[in-house]
Design an enzyme around this catalytic site. Sequence first.
Site, mmCIF file in Angstrom:
data_model
loop_
_atom_site.group_PDB
_atom_site.id
_atom_site.type_symbol
_atom_site.label_atom_id
_atom_site.label_comp_id
_atom_site.label_asym_id
_atom_site.label_seq_id
_atom_site.Cartn_x
_atom_site.Cartn_y
_atom_site.Cartn_z
ATOM 1 C CG ASP A 36 -2.163 0.860 1.047
ATOM 2 O OD1 ASP A 36 -2.020 2.095 0.910
ATOM 3 O OD2 ASP A 36 -3.269 0.310 1.030
ATOM 4 C CG ASP A 59 2.687 4.133 -6.896
ATOM 5 O OD1 ASP A 59 1.592 3.703 -7.324
ATOM 6 O OD2 ASP A 59 3.185 5.214 -7.278
ATOM 7 C CE1 TYR A 151 -13.497 2.847 -8.346
ATOM 8 C CE2 TYR A 151 -15.595 2.009 -9.173
ATOM 9 C CZ TYR A 151 -14.567 1.966 -8.246
ATOM 10 O OH TYR A 151 -14.599 1.046 -7.227
ATOM 11 C CE LYS A 155 -12.487 -0.818 -9.295
ATOM 12 N NZ LYS A 155 -11.440 -1.622 -8.630
ATOM 13 C CB THR A 186 -14.326 1.616 2.168
ATOM 14 O OG1 THR A 186 -14.578 2.097 0.838
ATOM 15 C CG2 THR A 186 -14.661 0.137 2.236
#
Length: 277
Positions: A36, A59, A151, A155, A186
């Site tokens: 992360d 990264d 996005y 996906k 989240t």
Amino acid sequence: MRFEGKVAIVTGGASGIGRATALRLAAEGATVVMGDIDAEGGAALAAEGGGRIHFRPTDVTAEADIVALVAAAQELGGPHLLFNNAGAGGLRAPIDEIDLAGWDRTMALLLSSVALGIRHAAPAMTALGGGAIVNTASVAALAAGAAPTAYSVAKAGVRHLTRMAAADLARHRIRVNAVLPGFITTNIFASAMELTGTVRDTANAMIAQAASNAQPIRRAGRAEDIAAAVCFLLSDDASFITGTDLLVDGGLSVGPRHSWDPDTPGLFDALAVIAAK
């Protein structure tokens, strides 16, 4: 202890779905190598992992970092398992307002990183006799309206990449599947809007409430819900499953609201009213 003796790689594990999955894998016996960009969150997770979680600053848009993450797993005897999960909201502009740099950054983070994770983990898994990979896609891959354009397109790419990788890697006894989360509580949405502190917490609470009202299962989705699905797909319980995607969205995509909410009239209800007149 389904994963006793297994070494798993988890990307984007410092928070949210990645964190919940890393903890569950470790609790079920796996040694987890977690990558992360959040060094503070990664160190905290490693401390919580009881010696089973090893954090490496990563990264995922940098190929060298992915190579190093796989090498770290190899030093521990793996990888047997890979969860390509790292991501963020990315470019929010509609298609007629996007800039190429923002589009490329979003694709690098959400799609190219998944391809590179598979690319570099697969040879190591092959040398061990096989393995299992799960990629995080999204309900946004299925239709417009759940997330911004860049996005959603990324996906959707992850979803098809999963099928292609499953076909390519079957000969090496590597299974590849995807999980498609719905609205999960989240920080990804608040982070995409660059919200922090109490404003972020308020936004998260509003998102959770809105999500619970938008789907047949009347509660907000939790990171642990996705972790459970991911661990199933990574486990031998799913040994006959590859090239598919598991939708975990509380029923969000089951149909328009009137299909599951008796208090919302649908087209045929309206026609019945007209016919009665």
